[in-house]
Design an enzyme around this catalytic site. Structure first.
Site, PDB file in Angstrom:
ATOM      1  N   GLU A 267     -31.947 -10.997 -17.037  1.00 16.06           N
ATOM      2  CA  GLU A 267     -31.947 -10.857 -15.581  1.00 16.06           C
ATOM      3  C   GLU A 267     -33.041 -11.732 -15.002  1.00 16.06           C
ATOM      4  OE1 GLU A 267     -32.157  -6.726 -14.369  1.00 16.06           O
ATOM      5  OE2 GLU A 267     -30.767  -6.189 -15.959  1.00 16.06           O
TER       6      GLU A 267
ATOM      7  N   HIS B 248     -29.778  -4.423 -17.286  1.00 18.98           N
ATOM      8  CA  HIS B 248     -29.111  -3.421 -16.447  1.00 18.98           C
ATOM      9  C   HIS B 248     -27.959  -2.738 -17.190  1.00 18.98           C
ATOM     10  CE1 HIS B 248     -26.609  -2.106 -12.933  1.00 18.98           C
ATOM     11  NE2 HIS B 248     -27.798  -1.824 -12.463  1.00 18.98           N
TER      12      HIS B 248
ATOM     13  N   HIS C  73     -31.549  -8.933  -8.242  1.00 26.87           N
ATOM     14  CA  HIS C  73     -32.744  -8.618  -7.447  1.00 26.87           C
ATOM     15  C   HIS C  73     -33.528  -9.853  -7.030  1.00 26.87           C
ATOM     16  CE1 HIS C  73     -32.294  -4.333  -8.130  1.00 26.87           C
ATOM     17  NE2 HIS C  73     -31.909  -4.677  -9.341  1.00 26.87           N
TER      18      HIS C  73
ATOM     19  N   SER D 242     -34.569  -4.589 -12.726  1.00 29.18           N
ATOM     20  CA  SER D 242     -34.332  -3.628 -11.652  1.00 29.18           C
ATOM     21  C   SER D 242     -35.299  -2.451 -11.657  1.00 29.18           C
ATOM     22  CB  SER D 242     -32.892  -3.118 -11.719  1.00 29.18           C
ATOM     23  OG  SER D 242     -32.607  -2.610 -13.004  1.00 29.18           O
TER      24      SER D 242
ATOM     25  N   ASP E  21     -28.298 -12.519 -14.732  1.00 35.57           N
ATOM     26  CA  ASP E  21     -27.929 -11.627 -13.632  1.00 35.57           C
ATOM     27  C   ASP E  21     -29.126 -11.600 -12.690  1.00 35.57           C
ATOM     28  OD1 ASP E  21     -27.683  -9.421 -11.976  1.00 35.57           O
ATOM     29  OD2 ASP E  21     -26.926  -8.083 -13.537  1.00 35.57           O
TER      30      ASP E  21
ATOM     31  N   LYS F  56     -27.872  -6.098  -2.382  1.00 36.16           N
ATOM     32  CA  LYS F  56     -29.324  -5.949  -2.314  1.00 36.16           C
ATOM     33  C   LYS F  56     -29.858  -6.788  -1.153  1.00 36.16           C
ATOM     34  CE  LYS F  56     -29.003  -3.966  -6.678  1.00 36.16           C
ATOM     35  NZ  LYS F  56     -28.387  -4.131  -7.976  1.00 36.16           N
TER      36      LYS F  56
ATOM     37  N   ASN G 217     -32.446  -1.020  -1.881  1.00 32.20           N
ATOM     38  CA  ASN G 217     -32.550  -2.400  -2.372  1.00 32.20           C
ATOM     39  C   ASN G 217     -32.293  -3.405  -1.254  1.00 32.20           C
ATOM     40  OD1 ASN G 217     -32.870  -1.529  -5.081  1.00 32.20           O
ATOM     41  ND2 ASN G 217     -30.664  -1.214  -5.214  1.00 32.20           N
TER      42      ASN G 217
HETATM   43  C1  LIG Z   1     -27.513  -3.490  -8.912  1.00 34.57           C
HETATM   44  C2  LIG Z   1     -27.325  -4.301 -10.127  1.00 34.57           C
HETATM   45  C3  LIG Z   1     -26.064  -4.609 -10.599  1.00 34.57           C
HETATM   46  C4  LIG Z   1     -24.826  -4.000 -10.026  1.00 34.57           C
HETATM   47  O1  LIG Z   1     -24.474  -4.629  -8.860  1.00 34.57           O
HETATM   48  P1  LIG Z   1     -23.530  -3.853  -7.837  1.00 34.57           P
HETATM   49  O2  LIG Z   1     -23.052  -4.915  -6.944  1.00 34.57           O
HETATM   50  O3  LIG Z   1     -24.391  -2.832  -7.184  1.00 34.57           O
HETATM   51  O4  LIG Z   1     -22.439  -3.237  -8.661  1.00 34.57           O
HETATM   52  C5  LIG Z   1     -25.955  -5.471 -11.657  1.00 34.57           C
HETATM   53  N1  LIG Z   1     -27.052  -5.970 -12.255  1.00 34.57           N
HETATM   54  C6  LIG Z   1     -28.278  -5.658 -11.844  1.00 34.57           C
HETATM   55  C7  LIG Z   1     -29.455  -6.248 -12.536  1.00 34.57           C
HETATM   56  C8  LIG Z   1     -28.458  -4.806 -10.778  1.00 34.57           C
HETATM   57  O5  LIG Z   1     -29.677  -4.462 -10.388  1.00 34.57           O
END
Ligand SMILES: *Cc1c(COP(=O)(O)O)cnc(C)c1O
Length: 384
Positions: A175, A133, A207, A179, A204, A236, A47
């Site tokens: 989101e 997620h 990405h 993801s 969230d 990421k 990522n």
């Molecule tokens: C990767 C991810 C997370 C988790 O984040 P980390 O910092 O890796 O724990 C949370 N939400 C989404 C949408 C993700 O892709």
């Protein structure tokens, strides 16, 4: 059932479904190449969208941070673990994203858990996109508030669910970029649905941050929305690790009182905050612009080539370009064939993705050269 029989039955079930998960130790897992000892593969599994994990300025920033602060923070931020490096980074993030406050968390997983646990009670209701997620759905299922899931990216369905009677408060959750599918949420419509129902929205943007929107400010800035709660992560596009929650002053004060993942956990090392801060400088500056442009060219090259070869594409225009295969065993076999031919791909299987949609989750980065993309296309073509 004893513990032993319960555990072996669960493992056996996973094996029988070709869903057994393995971790493979690598000597380098992020950037253009994945290395195991002296063998290397083109890496289409990570990522690290801008290739920053290997950036010399970030490595140097982390080293300088360690020289100045040592390697650990020494405690929770509520005791002695909140350094001027943490405070400075929170301020930079809040200014950059246009929120009164930012709070740092050690991971996006922890941030999502903390927000939902601190806010939601049994009278309340979480209304989340079905494809959210695992960290969000897991937080929701641990929460006393019931979870309702709306049809993926369907703001009208969200509106209908929000219109049902609820004795407490509701939180709409989605989101920026998904993801496993790489598609974007229709955030303007979703924000409007939340606003019309008088509820808050949590986005969230793990990405999206760093890779889309003006100056890399992410999906929300790109679509002109400002959710009450924005979660961004640094593992990421930022190439490091950690996360931040952006919100109002009152909410930040509230999380500081009630977010257990902040209070009862060692804060991130200050040196990591220094590295993230350096990543932010790159992301928002001209280097970030050119890395985003290069990533965009790689995505376009991949999509053009895949079309020419009749590889089935999804609607995603992001760095995440899934090739949906369907069957678990077939997805595993394709990933294996691609690895034999020098491209590292990961097969994503249920329960990470819905049943019957096992896929190769191909990720492209700014660290890939055009010939890497051409090689990937050739390998995918041959692995069918
Ligand atoms: C990767 C991810 C997370 C988790 O984040 P980390 O910092 O890796 O724990 C949370 N939400 C989404 C949408 C993700 O892709």
């Amino acid at each position: 059932m004893t513990w032993q029989t319960r555990i072996s039955a669960a493992l056996e079930e996973r094996r029988a479904a070709d869903a057994f998960r393995l971790r493979r130790p690598v000597s380098q897992g992020a950037g253009r190449w994945l290395m195991q000892g002296d063998r290397r593969w083109l890496n289409f599994s990570g990522n690290d969208y801008l290739g920053l994990s290997q950036h010399p300025q970030l490595v140097e920033a982390w080293q300088q941070g360690a020289a100045r602060y040592g390697v650990g923070s020494g405690g929770s931020g509520h005791v002695t673990g909140y350094s001027d490096a943490h405070a400075g980074l929170e301020q930079q993030l809040a200014d950059w994203l246009g929120y009164p406050r930012a709070l740092l968390f050690i991971s996006g997983f922890a941030a999502n858990q903390a927000v939902i646990a601190a806010l939601m009670g049994e009278e309340d209701r979480i209304v989340a996109d079905r494809l959210s997620h695992a960290s969000l759905l897991e937080a929701a299922s641990l929460s006393p508030a019931p979870l309702r899931r709306f049809i993926h990216n369907d703001a009208q369905h969200l509106s209908r669910l929000l219109a049902r009677p609820c004795s407490g408060e509701q939180l709409a959750v989605t989101e920026g970029i998904f993801s496993m599918d790489g598609d974007s949420a229709p955030l303007a419509d979703i924000a409007e649905a939340a606003r019309a129902a008088g509820t808050w929205l949590m986005v969230d943007d793990a990405h999206g941050i760093g890779v889309c929107g003006p100056n890399g400010r992410g999906s929300c800035a790109g679509q002109g929305v400002a959710p009450e709660i924005l979660v961004v992560t640094f593992g990421k596009a930022f190439g490091v690790s950690g996360a931040a929650v952006l919100c109002s002053d009152a909410l930040a004060d509230y999380f500081t009182q009630f977010a257990r993942h902040l209070i009862y956990s060692t804060s991130m090392p200050p040196a990591q905050a220094v590295a993230i801060s350096q990543a932010l400088t790159l992301v928002r500056g001209s280097e970030g612009e050119s890395l985003r442009a290069r990533l965009g060219e790689n995505v376009a090259r991949f999509r053009d080539g895949a079309r020419q070869r009749n590889l089935s594409l999804t609607a995603s225009t992001s760095a995440i370009q899934p090739l949906i295969v369907g069957d678990n065993a077939r997805a595993l076999a394709m990933a294996e064939r691609a690895r034999e031919r020098g491209c590292w791909l990961t097969a994503m299987r249920p329960p990470t993705v819905p049943a019957g949609t096992a896929r190769l989750r191909i990720t492209l980065t700014a660290a890939h050269a055009p010939q890497d993309i051409d090689r990937l296309l050739e390998v995918l073509d041959g692995a069918r």
